[in-house]
Write a protein that holds these residues in place. Structure first.
Motif, PDB file in Angstrom:
ATOM      1  N   GLY A 131      62.468  -4.000  13.261  1.00 30.52           N
ATOM      2  CA  GLY A 131      61.723  -4.631  14.328  1.00 30.52           C
ATOM      3  C   GLY A 131      60.223  -4.448  14.320  1.00 30.52           C
ATOM      4  O   GLY A 131      59.504  -5.293  14.827  1.00 30.52           O
ATOM      5  N   TRP A 132      59.714  -3.326  13.802  1.00 28.73           N
ATOM      6  CA  TRP A 132      58.258  -3.159  13.864  1.00 28.73           C
ATOM      7  C   TRP A 132      57.584  -4.018  12.800  1.00 28.73           C
ATOM      8  O   TRP A 132      58.145  -4.308  11.753  1.00 28.73           O
ATOM      9  N   ARG A 133      56.364  -4.428  13.120  1.00 28.82           N
ATOM     10  CA  ARG A 133      55.616  -5.327  12.233  1.00 28.82           C
ATOM     11  C   ARG A 133      54.153  -4.901  12.206  1.00 28.82           C
ATOM     12  O   ARG A 133      53.573  -4.587  13.244  1.00 28.82           O
ATOM     13  N   VAL A 134      53.549  -4.887  11.004  1.00 25.53           N
ATOM     14  CA  VAL A 134      52.106  -4.661  10.874  1.00 25.53           C
ATOM     15  C   VAL A 134      51.476  -6.011  10.549  1.00 25.53           C
ATOM     16  O   VAL A 134      51.759  -6.593   9.509  1.00 25.53           O
ATOM     17  N   PRO A 135      50.644  -6.540  11.436  1.00 27.95           N
ATOM     18  CA  PRO A 135      50.133  -7.895  11.230  1.00 27.95           C
ATOM     19  C   PRO A 135      48.960  -7.950  10.256  1.00 27.95           C
ATOM     20  O   PRO A 135      48.165  -7.022  10.154  1.00 27.95           O
ATOM     21  N   LYS A 136      48.899  -9.076   9.553  1.00 21.59           N
ATOM     22  CA  LYS A 136      47.745  -9.461   8.738  1.00 21.59           C
ATOM     23  C   LYS A 136      47.285  -8.358   7.775  1.00 21.59           C
ATOM     24  O   LYS A 136      46.127  -7.942   7.777  1.00 21.59           O
ATOM     25  N   VAL A 137      48.186  -7.915   6.939  1.00 15.64           N
ATOM     26  CA  VAL A 137      47.862  -6.901   5.929  1.00 15.64           C
ATOM     27  C   VAL A 137      47.329  -7.601   4.679  1.00 15.64           C
ATOM     28  O   VAL A 137      47.976  -8.503   4.149  1.00 15.64           O
ATOM     29  N   PRO A 138      46.141  -7.221   4.164  1.00 19.10           N
ATOM     30  CA  PRO A 138      45.654  -7.797   2.910  1.00 19.10           C
ATOM     31  C   PRO A 138      46.335  -7.140   1.708  1.00 19.10           C
ATOM     32  O   PRO A 138      46.396  -5.918   1.612  1.00 19.10           O
ATOM     33  N   TRP A 139      46.844  -7.980   0.811  1.00 17.73           N
ATOM     34  CA  TRP A 139      47.499  -7.521  -0.410  1.00 17.73           C
ATOM     35  C   TRP A 139      46.829  -8.192  -1.608  1.00 17.73           C
ATOM     36  O   TRP A 139      46.328  -9.308  -1.496  1.00 17.73           O
ATOM     37  N   SER A 140      46.871  -7.536  -2.766  1.00 17.82           N
ATOM     38  CA  SER A 140      46.331  -8.128  -3.987  1.00 17.82           C
ATOM     39  C   SER A 140      47.144  -7.634  -5.172  1.00 17.82           C
ATOM     40  O   SER A 140      47.531  -6.469  -5.234  1.00 17.82           O
ATOM     41  N   GLY A 141      47.378  -8.544  -6.107  1.00 19.31           N
ATOM     42  CA  GLY A 141      48.131  -8.149  -7.295  1.00 19.31           C
ATOM     43  C   GLY A 141      48.462  -9.342  -8.166  1.00 19.31           C
ATOM     44  O   GLY A 141      47.860 -10.410  -8.043  1.00 19.31           O
ATOM     45  N   VAL A 142      49.445  -9.139  -9.019  1.00 16.90           N
ATOM     46  CA  VAL A 142      49.844 -10.154  -9.992  1.00 16.90           C
ATOM     47  C   VAL A 142      51.098 -10.853  -9.473  1.00 16.90           C
ATOM     48  O   VAL A 142      52.040 -10.182  -9.014  1.00 16.90           O
ATOM     49  N   ARG A 143      51.096 -12.162  -9.515  1.00 16.07           N
ATOM     50  CA  ARG A 143      52.307 -12.874  -9.101  1.00 16.07           C
ATOM     51  C   ARG A 143      53.463 -12.495 -10.022  1.00 16.07           C
ATOM     52  O   ARG A 143      53.328 -12.497 -11.255  1.00 16.07           O
ATOM     53  N   ALA A 241      67.159 -11.250   2.150  1.00 13.00           N
ATOM     54  CA  ALA A 241      66.543 -10.581   3.299  1.00 13.00           C
ATOM     55  C   ALA A 241      65.397 -11.388   3.882  1.00 13.00           C
ATOM     56  O   ALA A 241      64.353 -10.853   4.248  1.00 13.00           O
ATOM     57  N   TRP A 242      65.572 -12.687   4.005  1.00 13.87           N
ATOM     58  CA  TRP A 242      64.518 -13.535   4.547  1.00 13.87           C
ATOM     59  C   TRP A 242      64.201 -13.142   5.976  1.00 13.87           C
ATOM     60  O   TRP A 242      65.104 -13.017   6.806  1.00 13.87           O
ATOM     61  N   VAL A 243      62.930 -12.969   6.274  1.00 12.92           N
ATOM     62  CA  VAL A 243      62.529 -12.610   7.632  1.00 12.92           C
ATOM     63  C   VAL A 243      62.899 -13.740   8.589  1.00 12.92           C
ATOM     64  O   VAL A 243      62.568 -14.901   8.374  1.00 12.92           O
ATOM     65  N   ASN A 247      70.140 -10.331   8.162  1.00 17.38           N
ATOM     66  CA  ASN A 247      70.368  -9.018   8.758  1.00 17.38           C
ATOM     67  C   ASN A 247      70.689  -9.085  10.254  1.00 17.38           C
ATOM     68  O   ASN A 247      70.479  -8.106  10.971  1.00 17.38           O
ATOM     69  N   GLY A 248      71.172 -10.245  10.709  1.00 13.62           N
ATOM     70  CA  GLY A 248      71.563 -10.370  12.097  1.00 13.62           C
ATOM     71  C   GLY A 248      70.419 -10.409  13.088  1.00 13.62           C
ATOM     72  O   GLY A 248      70.633 -10.390  14.299  1.00 13.62           O
ATOM     73  N   ARG A 249      69.195 -10.490  12.594  1.00 13.73           N
ATOM     74  CA  ARG A 249      68.041 -10.504  13.488  1.00 13.73           C
ATOM     75  C   ARG A 249      67.709 -11.931  13.913  1.00 13.73           C
ATOM     76  O   ARG A 249      67.918 -12.877  13.172  1.00 13.73           O
ATOM     77  N   THR A 250      67.188 -12.051  15.098  1.00 11.61           N
ATOM     78  CA  THR A 250      66.742 -13.354  15.598  1.00 11.61           C
ATOM     79  C   THR A 250      65.364 -13.175  16.224  1.00 11.61           C
ATOM     80  O   THR A 250      65.034 -12.121  16.752  1.00 11.61           O
TER      81      THR A 250
END
Length: 256
Positions: A131-143, A241-243, A247-250
């Motif tokens: 349930g917890w979420r960290v919003p708008k996290v910047p990520w960088s890397g290789v596809r 595990a699509w958000v 996992n029974g989440r709505t």
């Protein structure tokens, strides 16, 4: 921000045991009743004190040997977890990320090799399955799909198996899922290198999926002929595990 355990699943870690007076710490030692009650008091303080106190508690949780502080209401903060209790820190000069299995050209990338590949920047939420979420996290890397193209995936391949150098944690994706442009082999997050606590030097960031799919301390990507359920799937979590639709989440807003 502090970050979450390797699976980022948000509950008690396998290394830490369960809740309550019978709980044991990350080294297997019993945790006393006073400690449990103290953490409950800190939780109340976090609720009443707002974001400033929650950030303080999140920082403290990173160095909590009992794991109990991960149960606190920390707001939009990462939590730090591991399934093994401790994880070795690799030498950055000898670290390698391998791509093996059903490929024409097995790869063994050093950190320098990975940094030299085309980098992609994304800003996405990090969503825990609990349930917890960290919003708008910047990520960088290789596809991820670019790395697979370099290795040359063979026609018999159907899936990927990811291995952590913690010696225990594994995860999986289908080849179709791996082609999503928001699947990154992350070298940076939050404006700097991926820290050890966050799964560095290299971790997967599976943006459209719940956090337990974003395996930390990544050491090997095995190209295989069928999906092999990962560590947390063995405890009942969905393989897909699509958000917002697993996992029974709505009610969770998709992140990618």
């Amino acid at each position: 921000m502090a970050e979450a355990w390797d699976a980022d699943r948000g509950g008690p870690s396998a290394a830490g045991g369960g809740d309550g007076p019978g709980r044991r710490d990350r080294e297997g030692r019993p945790v006393g009743r006073r400690v449990v009650f103290g953490v409950v008091g800190l939780g109340a303080l976090g609720v009443l004190g707002g974001s400033t106190v929650q950030r303080f508690l999140a920082d403290m949780a990173q160095h909590d040997p009992t794991g109990l502080t991960n149960l606190l209401p920390l707001g939009d903060q990462f939590r730090i977890y591991t399934v093994t209790g401790s994880v070795p820190t690799p030498d950055p000069t000898t670290y390698r990320l391998s791509v093996t299995g059903l490929v024409d050209h097995p790869q063994h990338f050093s950190l320098t090799d990975l940094a030299a590949l085309p980098q992609t920047d994304v800003v996405r939420d990090f969503q825990c399955v609990t349930g917890w979420r960290v919003p708008k996290v910047p990520w960088s890397g290789v596809r991820l799909r670019d790395m697979l193209a370099l290795a040359g995936v063979q026609s018999s391949a159907k899936a990927l198996r990811f291995v952590s150098f913690d010696g225990t944690y594994t995860e999986s994706l289908t080849l179709d899922q791996a082609q999503n442009p928001d699947m990154l082999i992350a070298l940076k997050m939050l404006g700097g290198p991926v820290s050890h606590d966050h799964g560095g030097p290299v971790r997967l960031y599976a943006a459209p999926m719940y956090g337990y799919k974003s395996i930390k301390w990544l050491s090997e990507i095995q190209v295989v002929d069928a999906v092999r359920p990962g560590y947390w799937e063995g405890y009942g979590y969905d393989i897909d595990a699509w958000v917002g639709k697993s996992n029974g989440r709505t009610g969770d807003v998709p992140t990618g």
